[in-house]
Write an enzyme that holds these catalytic residues in place. Structure first.
Site, short mmCIF file in Angstrom:
data_model
loop_
_atom_site.label_atom_id
_atom_site.label_comp_id
_atom_site.label_asym_id
_atom_site.label_seq_id
_atom_site.Cartn_x
_atom_site.Cartn_y
_atom_site.Cartn_z
N LYS A 18 0.84 -1.21 0.00
CA LYS A 18 0.00 0.00 0.00
C LYS A 18 0.88 1.26 0.00
CE LYS A 18 -3.49 2.77 0.61
NZ LYS A 18 -4.20 3.17 -0.63
N ASN A 65 -12.36 4.90 -6.26
CA ASN A 65 -11.90 4.94 -4.87
C ASN A 65 -11.21 6.24 -4.58
OD1 ASN A 65 -8.87 4.64 -3.93
ND2 ASN A 65 -9.02 3.65 -5.95
N GLY A 81 -7.23 7.75 -0.20
CA GLY A 81 -6.43 8.87 0.31
C GLY A 81 -5.17 8.45 1.03
N LEU A 82 -4.56 7.39 0.55
CA LEU A 82 -3.25 6.98 1.07
C LEU A 82 -3.22 6.76 2.58
CD1 LEU A 82 -0.82 9.13 -1.11
CD2 LEU A 82 -1.37 6.70 -1.35
N ASN A 119 4.73 6.28 -6.65
CA ASN A 119 3.41 6.72 -7.10
C ASN A 119 3.47 8.23 -7.33
OD1 ASN A 119 0.77 7.42 -7.47
ND2 ASN A 119 0.05 6.75 -5.45
N CYS A 123 0.32 11.70 -6.87
CA CYS A 123 -0.10 12.48 -5.69
C CYS A 123 0.00 13.98 -5.96
CB CYS A 123 0.80 12.16 -4.50
SG CYS A 123 1.15 10.44 -4.32
N LYS A 125 5.42 4.68 -11.40
CA LYS A 125 4.05 4.37 -11.77
C LYS A 125 3.39 5.59 -12.38
CE LYS A 125 -0.04 2.22 -9.80
NZ LYS A 125 -0.44 1.35 -8.68
N ASN A 163 -2.00 3.94 -13.55
CA ASN A 163 -2.72 4.18 -12.31
C ASN A 163 -4.19 4.50 -12.66
OD1 ASN A 163 -3.27 4.79 -9.57
ND2 ASN A 163 -1.21 5.60 -9.30
N GLY A 181 -7.58 -2.98 -15.08
CA GLY A 181 -8.73 -3.79 -15.46
C GLY A 181 -8.46 -5.24 -15.78
C1 FMN Z 1 -8.77 0.66 -3.45
C2 FMN Z 1 -7.57 1.02 -4.26
C3 FMN Z 1 -6.46 1.58 -3.63
C4 FMN Z 1 -5.31 1.91 -4.38
N1 FMN Z 1 -4.21 2.43 -3.74
C5 FMN Z 1 -3.08 2.70 -4.45
C6 FMN Z 1 -1.90 3.17 -3.79
O1 FMN Z 1 -1.84 3.31 -2.56
N2 FMN Z 1 -0.81 3.47 -4.56
C7 FMN Z 1 -0.82 3.30 -5.92
O2 FMN Z 1 0.20 3.56 -6.58
N3 FMN Z 1 -1.91 2.83 -6.57
C8 FMN Z 1 -3.03 2.53 -5.87
N4 FMN Z 1 -4.14 2.03 -6.53
C9 FMN Z 1 -4.10 1.82 -7.98
C10 FMN Z 1 -3.86 0.33 -8.32
O3 FMN Z 1 -2.63 -0.11 -7.78
C11 FMN Z 1 -3.87 0.09 -9.86
O4 FMN Z 1 -2.80 0.77 -10.46
C12 FMN Z 1 -5.17 0.57 -10.51
O5 FMN Z 1 -6.29 0.27 -9.69
C13 FMN Z 1 -5.39 -0.07 -11.90
O6 FMN Z 1 -5.48 -1.48 -11.85
P1 FMN Z 1 -6.87 -2.30 -11.68
O7 FMN Z 1 -7.85 -1.74 -12.69
O8 FMN Z 1 -6.50 -3.72 -11.95
O9 FMN Z 1 -7.33 -2.09 -10.28
C14 FMN Z 1 -5.29 1.70 -5.80
C15 FMN Z 1 -6.42 1.15 -6.41
C16 FMN Z 1 -7.54 0.79 -5.68
C17 FMN Z 1 -8.72 0.18 -6.39
#
Ligand code: FMN
Length: 310
Positions: A49, A73, A76-77, A130, A133, A168, A195, A250
């Site tokens: 995370k 979502n 908020g880190l 990441n 931000c 990322k 992302n 996705g």
């Molecule tokens: C609930 C949630 C929390 C996330 N938290 C972070 C995060 O803390 N840091 C980050 O770089 N990406 C975060 N992401 C982005 C995911 O790592 C991913 O890059 C993005 O959701 C696209 O992939 P997916 O469609 O398979 O979920 C988060 C995504 C979701 C759904």
């Protein structure tokens, strides 16, 4: 049938499988560690995370809402701070048979550097930055929206760590290849793409945004076509420089994963799909192996970036 070697090399880190679990979708791995019989052999790496210097509470609720083909979502880190993660969480998960990448975030370029320094002196296998931000010193624009600022973050992190660095990228930009070019020039060892896409859900009765934060990041199958295009575009410049891509956005099935590899990804990530099926990595890897065997390849590197012209 020819055996297929599932191992890949990501930024110099050997992974037993190209299937990874994405940041924010498995927390700090506490639940998986407790889940008896969880099959780590299908999971090449886990992205932890997003972690900042100080602990953060995250945004006010509601923080998640389902949308057509995806979810929004605005967590908020929320995290306990880098020092706590290194001192109290990593010791409880580092024995697990997979690789771990920290995912770092900050409000200033200097904060990214400080968080990276803390993880440099830890057992993680690498650091994912990441850059989506908000930059508080620049009026809240995301670091990743300006190629120069994105490069500055990467240079700052690279200066304080000898671990592999994965940057990322955010799709919320006009031209993602300009940011990709800048972070490659700044020395990133790999790229994660993409992302989430910024979006909004509205409660019509209340005429108010559903999320407490007003807006959030869209993920899940709805964003797959956008992610595929961006991975393919980034691969045009990252491929010749030998920079691997962790394709994501996705992915739910083995077929999705193979499409990302053909577009140029070296590894792929499962994020939103895990909310429905936390055990999905095994199914996806088995399906990928079956595909690879039908194509007669010896490993997944042979498939990367093999998209034909239309
Ligand atoms: C609930 C949630 C929390 C996330 N938290 C972070 C995060 O803390 N840091 C980050 O770089 N990406 C975060 N992401 C982005 C995911 O790592 C991913 O890059 C993005 O959701 C696209 O992939 P997916 O469609 O398979 O979920 C988060 C995504 C979701 C759904």
């Amino acid at each position: 049938m020819k055996p297929l070697d599932t191992a890949i090399l990501l930024a110099g880190v050997p992974l037993a499988s190209p299937v990874t679990l994405l940041s924010g979708c498995v927390g700090f791995c506490e639940d998986l560690a407790r889940m008896e019989g969880f099959d780590f052999s299908a999971v090449g790496a886990i992205f932890l995370k997003g972690t900042t210097l100080q602990a953060r509470q995250g945004n006010r609720p509601p923080r998640v809402v389902e949308t057509q083909g995806g979810m929004l979502n605005a967590i908020g880190l929320q995290n306990p701070g880098a020092r706590h993660v290194v001192d109290h969480i990593l010791p409880t998960i580092q024995h697990l048979p997979t690789r771990f990448f920290a995912n770092i975030a900050g409000s200033t370029v200097a904060e990214y550097g400080e968080v990276a320094r803390i993880f440099d002196d830890s057992p993680v296998d690498g650091i994912e930055i990441n850059i989506s931000c908000p930059n508080v010193k620049e009026g809240g624009a995301a670091f990743g929206s300006d190629p120069k600022v994105a490069a500055h973050v990467v240079e700052t992190v690279k200066r304080v760590t000898s671990k592999p660095v994965i940057t990322k990228l955010s799709p919320n930009v006009t031209d993602i290849t300009r940011v990709a070019q800048a972070v490659i020039d700044a020395g990133t060892d790999a790229i994660s793409a993409i992302n989430t896409l910024m979006g909004m859900a509205i409660d019509l009765e209340k005429r108010r945004p559903v999320l407490g934060n007003g807006q959030g990041g869209l993920s899940g199958p709805a964003i797959k076509p956008v992610a595929l295009l961006q991975v393919w575009r980034i691969h045009q410049i990252a491929g010749p420089r030998g920079i691997p891509i962790v394709g994501q956005g996705g992915i739910t099935t083995a077929r999705d994963a193979m499409e990302f590899m053909v577009a140029g990804a070296t590894a792929i990530g499962l994020g939103t799909a895990l909310f429905r099926n936390p055990l999905g990595a095994r199914e996806v890897l088995d399906g990928m192996v079956a595909w690879g065997q039908r194509l007669g390849v010896a490993n997944f590197h042979e498939i990367r970036g093999t998209l034909n012209q239309p």
